[in-house]
Design an enzyme around this catalytic site. Structure first.
Site, PDB file in Angstrom:
ATOM      1  N   ASN A 161       0.840  -1.196   0.000  1.00  0.00           N
ATOM      2  CA  ASN A 161       0.000   0.000   0.000  1.00  0.00           C
ATOM      3  C   ASN A 161       0.876   1.247   0.000  1.00  0.00           C
ATOM      4  O   ASN A 161       1.980   1.232   0.522  1.00  0.00           O
ATOM      5  CB  ASN A 161      -0.910   0.012   1.228  1.00  0.00           C
ATOM      6  CG  ASN A 161      -1.828  -1.197   1.260  1.00  0.00           C
ATOM      7  OD1 ASN A 161      -2.109  -1.776   0.221  1.00  0.00           O
ATOM      8  ND2 ASN A 161      -2.263  -1.587   2.436  1.00  0.00           N
ATOM      9  N   GLY A 197      -4.379  -9.203   3.718  1.00  0.00           N
ATOM     10  CA  GLY A 197      -5.136  -8.406   2.749  1.00  0.00           C
ATOM     11  C   GLY A 197      -4.477  -8.240   1.404  1.00  0.00           C
ATOM     12  O   GLY A 197      -4.570  -7.181   0.795  1.00  0.00           O
ATOM     13  N   SER A 198      -3.838  -9.301   0.922  1.00  0.00           N
ATOM     14  CA  SER A 198      -3.286  -9.240  -0.438  1.00  0.00           C
ATOM     15  C   SER A 198      -3.653 -10.506  -1.189  1.00  0.00           C
ATOM     16  O   SER A 198      -3.563 -11.608  -0.640  1.00  0.00           O
ATOM     17  CB  SER A 198      -1.764  -9.096  -0.406  1.00  0.00           C
ATOM     18  OG  SER A 198      -1.245  -9.166  -1.726  1.00  0.00           O
ATOM     19  N   SER A 199      -4.077 -10.346  -2.435  1.00  0.00           N
ATOM     20  CA  SER A 199      -4.358 -11.510  -3.272  1.00  0.00           C
ATOM     21  C   SER A 199      -3.063 -12.051  -3.870  1.00  0.00           C
ATOM     22  O   SER A 199      -3.062 -13.111  -4.487  1.00  0.00           O
ATOM     23  CB  SER A 199      -5.317 -11.119  -4.396  1.00  0.00           C
ATOM     24  OG  SER A 199      -4.734 -10.106  -5.196  1.00  0.00           O
ATOM     25  N   HIS A 219       5.947  -0.196  -2.589  1.00  0.00           N
ATOM     26  CA  HIS A 219       5.493   0.496  -3.803  1.00  0.00           C
ATOM     27  C   HIS A 219       5.528   2.015  -3.656  1.00  0.00           C
ATOM     28  O   HIS A 219       4.872   2.722  -4.417  1.00  0.00           O
ATOM     29  CB  HIS A 219       4.076   0.029  -4.177  1.00  0.00           C
ATOM     30  CG  HIS A 219       4.039  -1.415  -4.596  1.00  0.00           C
ATOM     31  ND1 HIS A 219       2.869  -2.122  -4.745  1.00  0.00           N
ATOM     32  CD2 HIS A 219       5.034  -2.282  -4.899  1.00  0.00           C
ATOM     33  CE1 HIS A 219       3.151  -3.376  -5.107  1.00  0.00           C
ATOM     34  NE2 HIS A 219       4.457  -3.489  -5.204  1.00  0.00           N
ATOM     35  N   CYS A 234      -9.630  -8.344   7.137  1.00  0.00           N
ATOM     36  CA  CYS A 234      -8.398  -8.171   7.922  1.00  0.00           C
ATOM     37  C   CYS A 234      -8.678  -7.581   9.306  1.00  0.00           C
ATOM     38  O   CYS A 234      -8.155  -8.065  10.307  1.00  0.00           O
ATOM     39  CB  CYS A 234      -7.434  -7.246   7.194  1.00  0.00           C
ATOM     40  SG  CYS A 234      -7.064  -7.793   5.544  1.00  0.00           S
ATOM     41  N   ASP A 280      -0.359   4.258   1.143  1.00  0.00           N
ATOM     42  CA  ASP A 280      -1.111   5.258   1.898  1.00  0.00           C
ATOM     43  C   ASP A 280      -0.467   5.691   3.207  1.00  0.00           C
ATOM     44  O   ASP A 280      -0.947   6.618   3.861  1.00  0.00           O
ATOM     45  CB  ASP A 280      -2.538   4.743   2.161  1.00  0.00           C
ATOM     46  CG  ASP A 280      -2.555   3.331   2.761  1.00  0.00           C
ATOM     47  OD1 ASP A 280      -1.668   3.014   3.580  1.00  0.00           O
ATOM     48  OD2 ASP A 280      -3.464   2.553   2.406  1.00  0.00           O
ATOM     49  N   CYS A 311      13.740  22.165 -12.210  1.00  0.00           N
ATOM     50  CA  CYS A 311      14.281  21.913 -13.547  1.00  0.00           C
ATOM     51  C   CYS A 311      13.204  21.871 -14.632  1.00  0.00           C
ATOM     52  O   CYS A 311      13.519  21.705 -15.806  1.00  0.00           O
ATOM     53  CB  CYS A 311      15.086  20.607 -13.548  1.00  0.00           C
ATOM     54  SG  CYS A 311      14.051  19.138 -13.524  1.00  0.00           S
TER      55      CYS A 311
HETATM   56 ZN    ZN Z   1      13.402  18.439 -11.466  1.00  0.00          ZN
END
Ligand code: ZN
Length: 302
Positions: free
Chosen positions: A131, A247-249, A148, A291, A133, A210
């Site tokens: 997750n 809670g993950s498939s 992730h 969960c 979050d 930039c």
């Molecule tokens: Zn930049």
């Protein structure tokens, strides 16, 4: 054989396929599965925990997949598409802009709190989450790898500069004053469903340093998880006695590979997930339930 405890087939209480069927008592099978999970925790002191979207559904962040592991919604944006097309980036940031206020207000639920309790009891060696979050940290977990990335951070794809997502939200609002009132639904990665074909006027600011393209600091589909994070997670798994999936498939390889590694090194794996997982055949214990309820029952029973 790795199965040292009764194996629960994924048909216990909470299975959406049972909607409309005769109501389940708080089923014997779920109680038996919980007992198996308690036994699993008694036998294995230090857990490597992997969490997925099912851990955050109780916080109002919807899951990507249904009980069979299929997409519930349009699959999320692909890395190559995002980098290759200004229109895709416009669409992404417009949806993200609309979904962000609700997503950013999400708070940890019982599942996050229970896992933080287990860490304080020194039962969790490392928690790796799919997750983005940040709710495990918000609940007080400290040994966390955000496999992730984090949706509350934005990174320049050219110079690597980062900024808080909340700061970008202010800038998006200034650049797109007519957009704030568009209603939408929140998706797992913090975006929202809004009408197609209405993105072309959405202004996406570049990097303040930039002028490069900004990207949420999350691993997109089609993008690799940074090797250093995987190696750090694998070292955590090596030091653990067993693995717990919450809670993950496990449909995404980035998470599934840890189950493979656990099995390869003789570490048993338990899972709490509504519906099937890609690793069902490899599990020592499977609880097919939500969960939050399962973890709170687990904490109470200890
Ligand atoms: Zn930049």
């Amino acid at each position: 054989m790795l199965r040292s405890a009764p194996f629960e087939t994924p048909v216990a209480a909470g299975d959406p396929h049972r909607a409309g069927a005769a109501p389940l008592r708080r089923s014997d099978s779920l109680d038996a599965a919980l007992d198996s999970l308690c036994g699993f925790l008694d036998r294995h002191a230090r857990l490597f925990v992997l969490t997925g979207a099912g851990c955050s559904t109780g916080s109002g962040i919807p899951d990507y997949r249904d009980a069979d592991g299929n997409w519930k919604r349009t699959p999320p944006v692909n890395f190559k598409d995002f980098m290759g097309s200004a229109a895709v980036r416009q669409r992404y940031w417009a949806r993200s802009f609309v979904g962000w206020p609700r997503f950013s207000r999400a708070s940890p639920n019982t599942a996050h709190h229970a896992l933080a309790v287990l860490e304080r009891q020194d039962r969790v060696n490392l928690l790796v989450t799919q997750n983005v979050d940040g709710l495990h940290q918000a609940a007080g977990s400290r040994r966390v790898i955000d496999l992730h990335g984090r949706i509350d951070r934005v990174r320049c794809t050219d110079c690597g500069a980062t900024l808080p997502r909340a700061t970008l939200q202010e800038e998006l609002l200034r650049s797109n004053p007519e957009w704030h009132a568009v209603p939408g639904q929140t998706a797992p990665d913090g975006d929202a469903d809004i009408a197609e074909g209405s993105f072309e006027n959405f202004v996406v600011p570049g990097c303040a340093h930039c002028g490069g393209e900004l990207k949420p600091d999350v691993v997109f589909f089609g993008e690799s998880v940074p090797r250093a994070w995987v190696e750090q997670a694998m070292r955590g798994l090596e030091r653990a006695d067993a693995m717990l999936v919450v809670g993950s498939s496990l449909m995404v390889y980035s998470g599934y590979r840890f189950v493979q590694a656990a099995v390869r090194t003789g570490k048993p794996v338990a899972a709490i997930n509504v519906g099937r997982t890609r690793a069902d055949e490899l599990l020592t214990v499977k609880v097919s339930g939500p969960c939050a309820e399962t973890l709170s029952a687990l904490i109470e029973s200890r």
